[in-house]
Design a protein around this motif. Structure first.
Motif, PDB file in Angstrom:
ATOM      1  N   TYR A  64     -23.081 -16.203  -4.157  1.00  0.00           N
ATOM      2  CA  TYR A  64     -22.605 -15.314  -3.089  1.00  0.00           C
ATOM      3  C   TYR A  64     -21.099 -15.057  -3.131  1.00  0.00           C
ATOM      4  O   TYR A  64     -20.584 -14.316  -2.296  1.00  0.00           O
ATOM      5  CB  TYR A  64     -22.994 -15.894  -1.722  1.00  0.00           C
ATOM      6  N   GLY A  65     -20.410 -15.676  -4.104  1.00  0.00           N
ATOM      7  CA  GLY A  65     -18.972 -15.451  -4.225  1.00  0.00           C
ATOM      8  C   GLY A  65     -18.174 -15.995  -3.055  1.00  0.00           C
ATOM      9  O   GLY A  65     -17.159 -15.416  -2.653  1.00  0.00           O
ATOM     10  N   ARG A  66     -18.631 -17.101  -2.505  1.00  0.00           N
ATOM     11  CA  ARG A  66     -17.945 -17.742  -1.379  1.00  0.00           C
ATOM     12  C   ARG A  66     -17.652 -19.192  -1.745  1.00  0.00           C
ATOM     13  O   ARG A  66     -18.270 -19.761  -2.642  1.00  0.00           O
ATOM     14  CB  ARG A  66     -18.817 -17.676  -0.118  1.00  0.00           C
ATOM     15  N   SER A  67     -16.698 -19.793  -1.042  1.00  0.00           N
ATOM     16  CA  SER A  67     -16.319 -21.165  -1.366  1.00  0.00           C
ATOM     17  C   SER A  67     -17.429 -22.138  -0.966  1.00  0.00           C
ATOM     18  O   SER A  67     -18.278 -21.824  -0.114  1.00  0.00           O
ATOM     19  CB  SER A  67     -15.033 -21.540  -0.636  1.00  0.00           C
ATOM     20  N   GLU A  68     -17.372 -23.325  -1.556  1.00  0.00           N
ATOM     21  CA  GLU A  68     -18.356 -24.342  -1.192  1.00  0.00           C
ATOM     22  C   GLU A  68     -18.221 -24.739   0.269  1.00  0.00           C
ATOM     23  O   GLU A  68     -19.217 -25.019   0.942  1.00  0.00           O
ATOM     24  CB  GLU A  68     -18.216 -25.570  -2.100  1.00  0.00           C
ATOM     25  N   ASP A  69     -16.984 -24.762   0.777  1.00  0.00           N
ATOM     26  CA  ASP A  69     -16.790 -25.095   2.190  1.00  0.00           C
ATOM     27  C   ASP A  69     -17.457 -24.059   3.089  1.00  0.00           C
ATOM     28  O   ASP A  69     -18.055 -24.405   4.112  1.00  0.00           O
ATOM     29  CB  ASP A  69     -15.292 -25.186   2.519  1.00  0.00           C
ATOM     30  N   GLU A  70     -17.357 -22.792   2.703  1.00  0.00           N
ATOM     31  CA  GLU A  70     -18.017 -21.735   3.485  1.00  0.00           C
ATOM     32  C   GLU A  70     -19.531 -21.906   3.449  1.00  0.00           C
ATOM     33  O   GLU A  70     -20.218 -21.751   4.475  1.00  0.00           O
ATOM     34  CB  GLU A  70     -17.636 -20.359   2.937  1.00  0.00           C
ATOM     35  N   MET A  71     -20.048 -22.216   2.268  1.00  0.00           N
ATOM     36  CA  MET A  71     -21.490 -22.403   2.150  1.00  0.00           C
ATOM     37  C   MET A  71     -21.943 -23.639   2.925  1.00  0.00           C
ATOM     38  O   MET A  71     -23.003 -23.629   3.552  1.00  0.00           O
ATOM     39  CB  MET A  71     -21.906 -22.523   0.682  1.00  0.00           C
ATOM     40  N   ARG A  72     -21.124 -24.677   2.909  1.00  0.00           N
ATOM     41  CA  ARG A  72     -21.457 -25.902   3.654  1.00  0.00           C
ATOM     42  C   ARG A  72     -21.528 -25.604   5.152  1.00  0.00           C
ATOM     43  O   ARG A  72     -22.442 -26.056   5.849  1.00  0.00           O
ATOM     44  CB  ARG A  72     -20.421 -26.991   3.369  1.00  0.00           C
ATOM     45  N   ALA A  73     -20.579 -24.803   5.642  1.00  0.00           N
ATOM     46  CA  ALA A  73     -20.571 -24.435   7.059  1.00  0.00           C
ATOM     47  C   ALA A  73     -21.788 -23.579   7.407  1.00  0.00           C
ATOM     48  O   ALA A  73     -22.420 -23.748   8.463  1.00  0.00           O
ATOM     49  CB  ALA A  73     -19.282 -23.684   7.397  1.00  0.00           C
TER      50      ALA A  73
END
Length: 214
Positions: A64-73
């Motif tokens: 999705y082209g997003r950071s791991e922190d964003e995906m974790r949230a």
């Protein structure tokens, strides 16, 4: 009483599909005048059977082209939604990517025993609640047993290619119909409801469709 046939296109590896089904159940509970006939259909988020498995957060981050922190949230938010619906998503951030074709084969078999929903829920629980590999034959056979199916028969199916054509046909048919994301609820072969809508919104849509069908 009005009967609505719902074809639910979903993948075992799709958290919103589990949430969408739970929300459907809540919606239907508020509509006693409707009778629902539900049929599960296959979709694959990870169709490459030979792709190496990898931890879900970096895999989603890349996809999705997003950071791991964003995906974790994002995953944490889904875990809260799931918990409020009574779903076990406690290990969804610990899972690995996997192919779900064989799981779909067991769902097709379970449908012949009127246990497709039980099979699907057992697979959701294994993947999101326990971070188990739902491409593994042992895990799948145990899920079948949990769903009230014959474990030895599940093992026999998994060792061959029973229901493979049915799953392949399912996937192809809905791709050709333009379904590119799941969950997708197809009502009476005429109406499409996309995504895991809130129960009240879903109930209103079903009520409107029922009125139009009357």
């Amino acid at each position: 009483m009005t009967t609505l046939k719902i074809d639910l296109v979903s993948d075992i590896a799709c958290p919103w599909c589990a949430i969408g089904y739970a929300r459907l159940q809540q919606a239907v509970a508020t509509l006693p005048q409707l009778q629902i006939e539900l049929e599960w259909h296959a979709f694959e988020l990870n169709p490459d059977k030979n792709a190496p498995q990898e931890p879900i957060l970096p895999a989603l981050s890349r996809k999705y082209g997003r950071s791991e922190d964003e995906m974790r949230a994002s995953q944490a938010n889904m875990m809260k939604i799931a918990a409020d619906l009574g779903l076990n998503f406690s290990k969804m951030q610990q899972r690995y990517t996997c192919n779900t074709f064989d799981g779909h084969r067991l769902v097709k078999w379970a449908a012949t025993e009127n246990k497709a929903t039980a099979m699907k829920l057992a697979l959701f629980d294994a993947y999101f609640g326990e971070a188990k590999d739902v491409s593994d034959a042992t895990v799948l056979a145990n899920c079948a047993e949990q769903a009230g199916l014959d474990k030895a028969q599940a093992e026999r199916i998994l060792s061959g290619d029973d229901y493979a054509d049915s799953v392949t046909e399912d996937i192809a048919n809905y791709q050709q119909a333009g379904i590119s994301s799941v969950p997708a609820f197809i009502i009476n072969n005429r109406y499409l409801i996309s995504g895991a809508q809130e129960p009240a919104q879903l109930a209103a849509s079903l009520q409107q469709i029922a009125a139009e069908m009357a």
